[in-house]
Design an enzyme around this catalytic site. Structure first.
Site, PDB file in Angstrom:
ATOM      1  N   SER A 184       0.850  -1.191   0.000  1.00 10.85           N
ATOM      2  CA  SER A 184       0.000   0.000   0.000  1.00 10.85           C
ATOM      3  C   SER A 184       0.894   1.253   0.000  1.00 10.85           C
ATOM      4  O   SER A 184       1.684   1.428  -0.917  1.00 10.85           O
ATOM      5  CB  SER A 184      -0.946  -0.030   1.194  1.00 10.85           C
ATOM      6  OG  SER A 184      -1.967   0.917   1.027  1.00 10.85           O
ATOM      7  N   ASP A 402      -8.663  -5.742  -5.236  1.00  4.79           N
ATOM      8  CA  ASP A 402      -8.270  -4.658  -4.332  1.00  4.79           C
ATOM      9  C   ASP A 402      -9.242  -3.472  -4.436  1.00  4.79           C
ATOM     10  O   ASP A 402      -9.362  -2.857  -5.494  1.00  4.79           O
ATOM     11  CB  ASP A 402      -6.847  -4.203  -4.686  1.00  4.79           C
ATOM     12  CG  ASP A 402      -6.243  -3.282  -3.624  1.00  4.79           C
ATOM     13  OD1 ASP A 402      -6.994  -2.498  -3.010  1.00  4.79           O
ATOM     14  OD2 ASP A 402      -5.017  -3.328  -3.444  1.00  4.79           O
ATOM     15  N   HIS A 441      -6.925  -5.898  -0.685  1.00  5.73           N
ATOM     16  CA  HIS A 441      -5.843  -4.930  -0.516  1.00  5.73           C
ATOM     17  C   HIS A 441      -4.745  -5.497   0.374  1.00  5.73           C
ATOM     18  O   HIS A 441      -4.932  -5.600   1.590  1.00  5.73           O
ATOM     19  CB  HIS A 441      -6.390  -3.631   0.083  1.00  5.73           C
ATOM     20  CG  HIS A 441      -5.382  -2.532   0.160  1.00  5.73           C
ATOM     21  ND1 HIS A 441      -4.673  -2.104  -0.931  1.00  5.73           N
ATOM     22  CD2 HIS A 441      -4.952  -1.780   1.196  1.00  5.73           C
ATOM     23  CE1 HIS A 441      -3.855  -1.127  -0.573  1.00  5.73           C
ATOM     24  NE2 HIS A 441      -4.000  -0.921   0.720  1.00  5.73           N
TER      25      HIS A 441
END
Ligand SMILES: [Ca+2]
Length: 523
Positions: A184, A402, A441
């Protein structure tokens, strides 16, 4: 990341290591003496051996760790900087000879203690920074351009530089190899290091990289505006999002030739939410016209109204609502926030107006202005030649479901780098991408989403064994119920035609079947 394998081993090696260590023989110095280092622009607050459980600031539970030397420091690369970081150094007997920098999440200004713990358990010396601020709300950037630079790239680089030096002084020699691991925002930091400081790391894991930092924020503005009424009320609900994902998977699961509940590549899926349109009154099984319209806009993504240019990809079909937690749907970043996620970028980083209203955003002029004013924020250069030339390796991964960092952007970046280098063949020798069908994610989702990217990268960097696949698993109630290879992009995993579809050995990585990429499905 997943480091269970070596955790037990590292713990077993450690007892009383500091006591038996002889600094002279190791060529290093005592932990406590690191406090006296005189590194320019760096203040060492404390250096001491931690030999028991450690409860990080703000945490509820203690981390169980092998003994290590904990260094707490602040770097001030500019007069307005306040970059806190920690370096954890194993005793020489337990040290694997390597250094690992770990990344952060979101705009969160806090040290990543859990990631440091995982690195330490594998025998790494490790470091993490708060990126130069505290909190997650982006107000830190108001009136503090240097702090935005610290967040954008400088804190990680300064941390890396300084930590390597501290490790050298503690162990009497520099680390043999250095790795960076992040997902991320950590994936963004990974890409910033690869592009801006190609000498910092020998191996880099970039998960779900949020490195298209400015355009992603425009995407958040677009998708929030699309899913909210003009007075800010959400148009969609959690059950409706789940309804859409179910319909998307039903419609597109078979496109890859195997009905397994997973869409191998959602870019091949052209599902139109109008298929769920209510024929009569609104109920739980259908979408109202504003809901259909909202979902179409989120799929379509932000466009320049003047030129029609796609300025950021839409969110992937299948990412709408695949799990109960808010993080496994559009809820956390698109639907539930009362204001768009990352609105702070416009208020505090760009326009310096705390009252800035998303409805005034100009997707043409404001994008150009943002990219001119905040060049230190994204890390989207396609020129990775310096990193490649040095012999370093980059392992990127992303989840095809995601709901935070749209996976199409990750794949598009890989394609763009390959194009710049003259093709996939010229890219694979140092940069490989692994996309996970049905993964959310950084982790989670209905698809196999647990894998050990770092071990694969270590093999690549240290033994020259490039990963063709990553073995991924999916678990329910703590029990593995499916394994599947993740393939080096653009290859995909194809069922060999016999045996369990839950067993990775019955799949092979092959070139994807040629499918016409869908263009827009709505206007
Ligand atoms: Ca399928």
């Amino acid at each position: 990341m997943r480091r269970r394998l070596l955790a037990g081993l590292a713990v077993a090696l450690v007892p009383m290591a500091w006591q038996v260590r002889t600094p002279a023989a190791a060529g290093g110095r005592s932990c406590e003496s690191l406090a006296a280092l005189t590194i320019p622009n760096v203040t060492v607050h404390a250096a001491s051996v931690v030999a028991g459980p450690l409860t990080p600031p703000g945490a509820q539970t203690a981390l169980t760790l092998p003994a290590f030397c904990r260094v707490e420091a602040t770097a001030r690369p500019s007069s307005d900087s306040e970059v806190r970081f920690e370096v954890w150094i194993p005793p020489v007997e337990a040290w694997n000879g390597k250094f690992q920098g770990v990344g952060n999440g979101g705009y969160q200004g806090s040290i990543s203690y859990t990631a440091m713990a995982a690195a330490l358990r594998r025998g790494y010396a490790t470091a993490s920074t708060d990126t130069g601020h505290t909190g997650d709300d982006m107000v830190f950037g108001q009136g503090h351009p240097e702090k935005i630079i610290d967040y954008g790239w400088r804190a990680i680089h300064v941390m890396t530089d300084t930590a390597k030096l501290m490790v050298r002084n503690a162990q009497g020699r520099l680390a043999d190899k250095s790795y960076f691991v992040g997902c991320s925002a950590g994936g963004h930091q990974a890409m910033s290091e690869v592009q801006r400081f190609p000498d910092d790391y020998d191996g880099v894991v970039a998960g779900a990289p949020a490195h298209n930092r400015i355009r992603q924020a425009f995407g958040f503005m677009w998708s929030w505006t699309a899913t909210h009424t003009p007075d800010g009320k959400p148009i969609l609900t959690q059950p409706k999002l789940a309804l859409v994902t179910k319909a998307v998977v039903e419609a597109c699961d078979g496109l890859d030739g195997l009905k397994d509940g997973l869409i191998t590549d959602p870019r091949t899926c052209t599902f139109d939410p109008a298929k769920l349109a209510c024929s009569g009154a609104d109920d739980a099984s259908c979408l109202t016209p504003p809901q259909v319209d909202a979902i179409r806009k989120v799929y379509d993504g932000a466009r320049n109204p003047r030129t029609g240019e796609q300025i950021y990809t839409g969110w992937a079909r299948g990412s709408e609502g695949f799990g109960e937690p808010a993080s496994q749907s559009w809820r956390q970043y698109l639907l539930e926030p009362g204001e768009p996620s990352r609105i702070g970028l416009f208020r505090y980083f760009l326009f310096h107006d705390p009252n800035w209203d998303v409805h005034t955003l100009d997707y043409d002029r404001d994008l150009a202005y943002a990219e001119e004013r905040l060049p230190h924020l994204p890390a989207v250069s396609r020129d990775l030649s310096a990193f490649k030339r040095r012999g370093s390796k980059l392992l990127m991964y992303g989840g095809w479901m995601d709901p935070v960092v749209p996976p199409q952007d990750t794949a598009a970046y890989y394609e763009a780098v390959a194009k710049a280098l003259g093709g996939y063949d010229k890219t694979r020798d140092f940069f490989r991408l692994f996309m996970a069908p049905g993964m959310g994610h950084c982790a989670g989702g209905p698809g196999p989403n647990q894998f050990d990217a770092l071990t694969a990268l270590e093999q690549w960097v240290e033994k020259g064994v490039a990963p063709d696949t990553l073995l991924a698993s999916h678990s329910s109630n703590g029990k593995v119920d499916r394994t599947r290879p993740l393939c080096a992009y653009p290859q995909v995993a194809r069922y060999k035609g016999a045996g369990s579809i839950d067993d990775a050995s019955n799949f092979a990585c092959v070139a994807p079947a040629p499918v016409a990429r869908p263009v827009r499905t709505s206007s």
